[in-house]
Design a protein around this motif. Structure first.
Motif, PDB file in Angstrom:
ATOM      1  N   LEU A  47       0.826  -1.205   0.000  1.00 55.87           N
ATOM      2  CA  LEU A  47       0.000   0.000   0.000  1.00 55.87           C
ATOM      3  C   LEU A  47       0.864   1.259   0.000  1.00 55.87           C
ATOM      4  N   LEU A  48       1.885   1.285   0.852  1.00 51.69           N
ATOM      5  CA  LEU A  48       2.768   2.452   0.908  1.00 51.69           C
ATOM      6  C   LEU A  48       3.510   2.661  -0.409  1.00 51.69           C
ATOM      7  N   LYS A  49       3.941   1.582  -1.031  1.00 49.46           N
ATOM      8  CA  LYS A  49       4.636   1.697  -2.314  1.00 49.46           C
ATOM      9  C   LYS A  49       3.702   2.215  -3.407  1.00 49.46           C
ATOM     10  N   MET A  50       2.437   1.765  -3.399  1.00 46.24           N
ATOM     11  CA  MET A  50       1.468   2.266  -4.374  1.00 46.24           C
ATOM     12  C   MET A  50       1.235   3.762  -4.179  1.00 46.24           C
ATOM     13  N   LEU A  51       1.046   4.172  -2.911  1.00 51.23           N
ATOM     14  CA  LEU A  51       0.820   5.594  -2.616  1.00 51.23           C
ATOM     15  C   LEU A  51       2.019   6.447  -3.012  1.00 51.23           C
ATOM     16  N   LYS A  52       3.216   5.990  -2.650  1.00 55.93           N
ATOM     17  CA  LYS A  52       4.434   6.746  -2.962  1.00 55.93           C
ATOM     18  C   LYS A  52       4.621   6.866  -4.472  1.00 55.93           C
ATOM     19  N   HIS A  53       4.412   5.770  -5.188  1.00 56.25           N
ATOM     20  CA  HIS A  53       4.525   5.779  -6.641  1.00 56.25           C
ATOM     21  C   HIS A  53       3.481   6.718  -7.249  1.00 56.25           C
ATOM     22  N   GLY A  54       2.241   6.625  -6.754  1.00 58.12           N
ATOM     23  CA  GLY A  54       1.171   7.482  -7.261  1.00 58.12           C
ATOM     24  C   GLY A  54       1.440   8.959  -7.031  1.00 58.12           C
ATOM     25  N   ARG A  55       1.928   9.292  -5.837  1.00 56.19           N
ATOM     26  CA  ARG A  55       2.222  10.702  -5.520  1.00 56.19           C
ATOM     27  C   ARG A  55       3.379  11.232  -6.346  1.00 56.19           C
ATOM     28  N   ALA A  56       4.369  10.381  -6.619  1.00 52.82           N
ATOM     29  CA  ALA A  56       5.517  10.804  -7.423  1.00 52.82           C
ATOM     30  C   ALA A  56       5.106  11.098  -8.862  1.00 52.82           C
ATOM     31  N   GLY A  57       4.041  10.469  -9.323  1.00 57.18           N
ATOM     32  CA  GLY A  57       3.615  10.636 -10.705  1.00 57.18           C
ATOM     33  C   GLY A  57       2.646  11.766 -10.953  1.00 57.18           C
ATOM     34  N   PRO A  59       0.933  15.008 -11.961  1.00 55.67           N
ATOM     35  CA  PRO A  59      -0.488  14.804 -12.256  1.00 55.67           C
ATOM     36  C   PRO A  59      -0.758  13.617 -13.190  1.00 55.67           C
ATOM     37  N   MET A  60       0.277  12.866 -13.549  1.00 55.59           N
ATOM     38  CA  MET A  60       0.114  11.741 -14.469  1.00 55.59           C
ATOM     39  C   MET A  60      -0.342  10.493 -13.723  1.00 55.59           C
ATOM     40  N   GLU A  61      -0.991   9.595 -14.447  1.00 63.26           N
ATOM     41  CA  GLU A  61      -1.313   8.286 -13.887  1.00 63.26           C
ATOM     42  C   GLU A  61      -0.055   7.425 -13.930  1.00 63.26           C
ATOM     43  N   VAL A  62       0.063   6.543 -12.949  1.00 68.30           N
ATOM     44  CA  VAL A  62       1.155   5.569 -12.930  1.00 68.30           C
ATOM     45  C   VAL A  62       0.547   4.181 -12.795  1.00 68.30           C
ATOM     46  N   MET A  63       1.336   3.150 -13.079  1.00 68.82           N
ATOM     47  CA  MET A  63       0.833   1.789 -12.922  1.00 68.82           C
ATOM     48  C   MET A  63       1.938   0.858 -12.475  1.00 68.82           C
ATOM     49  N   GLY A  64       1.513  -0.303 -11.959  1.00 67.14           N
ATOM     50  CA  GLY A  64       2.478  -1.303 -11.540  1.00 67.14           C
ATOM     51  C   GLY A  64       1.808  -2.650 -11.385  1.00 67.14           C
ATOM     52  N   LEU A  65       2.625  -3.659 -11.139  1.00 71.13           N
ATOM     53  CA  LEU A  65       2.133  -5.016 -10.947  1.00 71.13           C
ATOM     54  C   LEU A  65       2.028  -5.347  -9.469  1.00 71.13           C
ATOM     55  N   MET A  66       1.040  -6.146  -9.129  1.00 69.53           N
ATOM     56  CA  MET A  66       0.825  -6.596  -7.750  1.00 69.53           C
ATOM     57  C   MET A  66       1.297  -8.044  -7.634  1.00 69.53           C
ATOM     58  N   LEU A  67       2.132  -8.303  -6.630  1.00 71.17           N
ATOM     59  CA  LEU A  67       2.660  -9.644  -6.414  1.00 71.17           C
ATOM     60  C   LEU A  67       2.058 -10.249  -5.160  1.00 71.17           C
ATOM     61  N   GLY A  68       1.784 -11.522  -5.199  1.00 71.49           N
ATOM     62  CA  GLY A  68       1.227 -12.180  -4.025  1.00 71.49           C
ATOM     63  C   GLY A  68       0.817 -13.591  -4.335  1.00 71.49           C
ATOM     64  N   GLN A  69      -0.241 -14.044  -3.657  1.00 70.56           N
ATOM     65  CA  GLN A  69      -0.736 -15.406  -3.828  1.00 70.56           C
ATOM     66  C   GLN A  69      -2.259 -15.402  -3.857  1.00 70.56           C
ATOM     67  N   PHE A  70      -2.782 -16.398  -4.542  1.00 65.70           N
ATOM     68  CA  PHE A  70      -4.202 -16.698  -4.451  1.00 65.70           C
ATOM     69  C   PHE A  70      -4.294 -17.717  -3.320  1.00 65.70           C
ATOM     70  N   ILE A 154      -6.024   3.588  -7.130  1.00 66.12           N
ATOM     71  CA  ILE A 154      -5.736   4.367  -5.931  1.00 66.12           C
ATOM     72  C   ILE A 154      -5.657   5.845  -6.314  1.00 66.12           C
ATOM     73  N   ASP A 155      -6.215   6.702  -5.482  1.00 69.34           N
ATOM     74  CA  ASP A 155      -6.163   8.142  -5.731  1.00 69.34           C
ATOM     75  C   ASP A 155      -5.201   8.759  -4.717  1.00 69.34           C
ATOM     76  N   PRO A 156      -3.963   9.058  -5.139  1.00 73.12           N
ATOM     77  CA  PRO A 156      -2.976   9.592  -4.196  1.00 73.12           C
ATOM     78  C   PRO A 156      -3.247  11.033  -3.781  1.00 73.12           C
ATOM     79  N   VAL A 157      -4.060  11.757  -4.544  1.00 73.55           N
ATOM     80  CA  VAL A 157      -4.366  13.150  -4.210  1.00 73.55           C
ATOM     81  C   VAL A 157      -5.465  13.214  -3.148  1.00 73.55           C
TER      82      VAL A 157
END
Length: 187
Positions: A47-57, A59-70, A154-157
């Motif tokens: 969550l923190l990485k998504m927020l930090k990435h979003g805020r750094a970007g 007014p542009m949108e940013v994207m990334g991959l989510m890693l984990g397990q089903f 996620i909306d970082p603003v």
């Protein structure tokens, strides 16, 4: 700590009641509902990485991959995320770079971590959580690889201390929806 996210489709179902094709089913209003909701758990780190990435970007949108397990048929656990480069200069996230994605997944395998891609995230800086037409096309490509893949917005603003503006989505087959077939919710 985990965050549980998802659309509030149960409210839609209750609002439309038993109208076929509008979130209702054939079950009577007083019949017990079977809980088929899916839970997406997002770690604090992710969550923190998504927020930090979003805020750094902004007014542009940013994207990334989510890693984990089903974890099971009803639980998805996202433990980490990594940012992905986008092509173009538009505000909208328009492309998933397959070469970058493949390279990152190969590097992930070399580390010996057991996680797999469970979905993707992107930001909507200042305009809330919803899926645009471009987002839906991107999600279709993820679901073609794994039908359980999720899209997190996620909306970082609009996110402020103590309140993260985030939601989780998966596409619904319109033919099944018109038949009133029960769809799983994501919470």
């Amino acid at each position: 700590t985990s965050l549980y996210c998802g659309p509030k489709m149960d409210r839609v179902s209750r609002f439309f009641g038993n109208l076929p094709g509008l979130g209702g089913g054939a079950a009577p209003a007083d019949a017990p509902l079977v809980d088929t909701a899916e839970k997406v758990q997002i770690s604090s780190l992710a969550l923190l990485k998504m927020l930090k990435h979003g805020r750094a970007g902004v007014p542009m949108e940013v994207m990334g991959l989510m890693l984990g397990q089903f974890i099971d048929d009803y639980t998805i656990n996202c433990v980490d995320v990594f940012a992905m480069p986008q092509s173009g200069t538009g505000v909208s996230v328009e492309a998933v770079d397959p070469v970058f994605q493949t390279k990152m997944l190969e590097m992930l395998k070399q580390t010996g971590r057991p996680e797999m891609v469970v979905g993707w995230y992107h930001s909507h800086p200042g305009f809330g959580c919803w899926m645009s037409g471009v987002d839906i096309n991107t999600q279709q490509s993820f679901e073609a690889l794994n039908q359980r893949a999720v899209a997190v917005v996620i909306d970082p603003v609009q996110s402020v201390k103590g309140k993260v503006v985030i939601d989780c989505f998966r596409l619904i087959n319109p033919q099944l929806m018109m038949l009133g077939d029960s769809q799983r919710l994501i919470q």
